[in-house]
Write an enzyme that holds these catalytic residues in place. Structure first.
Site, PDB file in Angstrom:
ATOM      1  N   TYR A 297     -26.912-103.313  20.426  1.00 39.09           N
ATOM      2  CA  TYR A 297     -26.098-103.111  21.618  1.00 39.09           C
ATOM      3  C   TYR A 297     -26.420-101.768  22.265  1.00 39.09           C
ATOM      4  O   TYR A 297     -26.825-100.821  21.599  1.00 39.09           O
ATOM      5  CB  TYR A 297     -24.611-103.126  21.256  1.00 39.09           C
ATOM      6  CG  TYR A 297     -24.115-104.422  20.662  1.00 39.09           C
ATOM      7  CD1 TYR A 297     -24.879-105.590  20.717  1.00 39.09           C
ATOM      8  CD2 TYR A 297     -22.874-104.482  20.049  1.00 39.09           C
ATOM      9  CE1 TYR A 297     -24.404-106.769  20.175  1.00 39.09           C
ATOM     10  CE2 TYR A 297     -22.382-105.668  19.506  1.00 39.09           C
ATOM     11  CZ  TYR A 297     -23.157-106.804  19.562  1.00 39.09           C
ATOM     12  OH  TYR A 297     -22.681-107.974  19.024  1.00 39.09           O
ATOM     13  N   GLU A 372       2.771-107.072  17.470  1.00 36.76           N
ATOM     14  CA  GLU A 372       2.600-107.975  18.607  1.00 36.76           C
ATOM     15  C   GLU A 372       3.258-107.473  19.882  1.00 36.76           C
ATOM     16  O   GLU A 372       2.982-108.008  20.974  1.00 36.76           O
ATOM     17  CB  GLU A 372       3.105-109.368  18.235  1.00 36.76           C
ATOM     18  CG  GLU A 372       2.198-110.031  17.206  1.00 36.76           C
ATOM     19  CD  GLU A 372       2.709-111.375  16.717  1.00 36.76           C
ATOM     20  OE1 GLU A 372       1.880-112.247  16.417  1.00 36.76           O
ATOM     21  OE2 GLU A 372       3.954-111.548  16.640  1.00 36.76           O
TER      22      GLU A 372
END
Length: 399
Positions: A297, A372
């Site tokens: 990358y 969450e």
């Protein structure tokens, strides 16, 4: 747009998006094998009146056209890792040996929530949004093949945003970084050929192990004695294999390692040094070498303008205390880099840590999890990022 409107809308669909995140978490799929995940993404997008295209095997692109204007995109990776999950949550992985230990389940869910909001509020913006759901970030990389298949074209993307779960940042906060954020990566393999002989008669052979030990020292000087100390670069040799017996001169040693840099210029210099000098060094020591380099990358380099926009959006949505300014770049990699080479964009780090809940483990750990509540922040910020560049009236004319 009113920040409360965005946050109220996000709260309204929070339970639905959490359910999606947990479903994906329970059914993890590895890179380029995200078949069921892709089906779920595709079904959700179509159910929200968003056009769908497929790319790079399991990749999905949702396209939402809404009149004239610029083109913005957001990207989420979908793949899991080959890790046995050690959490005991109700949404623990059901697939033994596979786990969402890097937050890609949350990235995907956040992006689906973003897509739903923008589809439900067409009166608030004008232009086109692309929702890029990418496979295989953890392995060989799905970004490049998706780009090669034209996901950023027809129409051409002007702006792009992405975020990543950050267990080092408390939930309720979001990390930003101007400029260089993640390193590039390259993998190399070197084979050193000597000549075998009896260990008691070393003059009759060429010891590949001795040459390898000298070569390892030389390779470390490429950074320590050739690169400006203010630049970030590291060469790591992580594997060495050679020799068959204690009394035989070794005739073959194999080295494998990785090169990490932040500057494209430094990367180019190091790769050239490796290509040019390793063989000559080994030959000067009496052996022969082969070197193989596989490019990985590129560096993640955020666009300053888009990072400033995101910083302003975080402040307006959640307050300045929610901004974490990341001082040092990371030497791990992210193939969002390839998208940033094609469009103005920024890569953000979404705080998911909550010590009170025991959510303290790092990425790729078998006990990794997220608070969450971070999903609300992720959705709200991505929504506002897109709205700001696609508000009625072109963004370019409002700066």
């Amino acid at each position: 747009m009113d920040n409360d409107f965005i946050k109220n809308a996000v709260s309204g669909m929070f339970d639905e998006i959490v359910k999606i995140r947990r479903d994906i978490h329970m059914n993890p799929e590895l890179g380029f094998d995200e078949i069921e995940t892709s089906k779920k993404v595709k079904g959700f997008l179509l159910g929200n009146n968003i056009e769908v295209r497929e790319a790079a095997g399991t990749g999905i692109v949702g396209i939402l056209k809404n009149g004239d204007g610029k083109v913005a995109a957001c990207r989420a990776d979908m793949d899991a890792l080959p890790i046995i999950e050690e959490n005991n949550t109700e949404y623990k992985s059901r697939i033994n040996g596979k786990m969402h230990a890097c937050g890609h389940d949350a990235h995907t869910a956040i992006q689906l929530g973003t897509a739903k909001f923008l589809s439900d509020n067409l009166d608030k913006w004008s232009g086109t949004v692309k929702f890029i759901f990418q496979p295989a970030e953890e392995t060989t990389g799905g970004a490049k093949p998706m780009i090669e298949e034209g996901v950023l074209e027809d129409p051409k993307v002007d702006y792009i945003f992405s975020l990543h779960a950050a267990p080092e940042i408390e939930v309720g906060k979001i990390g930003i970084k101007y400029g260089k954020m993640h390193a590039s990566s390259d993998v190399f393999e070197i084979k050193i050929f000597g000549e075998s002989a009896h260990g008691a008669l070393p003059q009759n052979g060429t010891d590949a192990i001795v040459i390898a030990s000298q070569l390892i020292s030389y390779i470390q000087t490429i950074v320590s004695r050739n690169i400006d100390p203010r630049e970030e670069a590291v060469i790591t040799i992580g594997k060495i294999r050679g020799g068959e017996a204690e009394n035989i001169i070794c005739d073959l040693v194999e080295l494998k390692g990785t090169i990490r840099t932040l500057s494209p210029e430094v990367r180019k210099y190091i790769l050239a040094k490796m290509e040019d000098n390793v063989k000559r060094f080994v030959e000067a020591a009496g052996g022969r070498a082969e070197i193989f380099i596989r490019n990985g990358y590129d560096s993640v380099i955020n666009d300053d303008e888009m990072t400033k926009l995101a910083e302003k959006n975080i402040k307006e949505l959640f307050g300045s205390e929610s901004i974490v300014k990341i001082e040092k770049p990371r030497m791990d990699v992210e193939d969002f880099s390839f998208f940033l080479q094609k469009a103005k964009g920024t890569f953000l780090r979404l705080g998911v840590r909550n010590e009170k809940k025991g959510i303290i483990y790092d990425l790729h750990h078998p006990k990794f999890d997220i608070d969450e509540e971070s999903i609300k922040l992720g959705m709200a910020l991505q929504i506002k990022n897109i709205l700001k560049v696609l508000e009625k009236g072109e963004y370019e004319n409002r700066r």
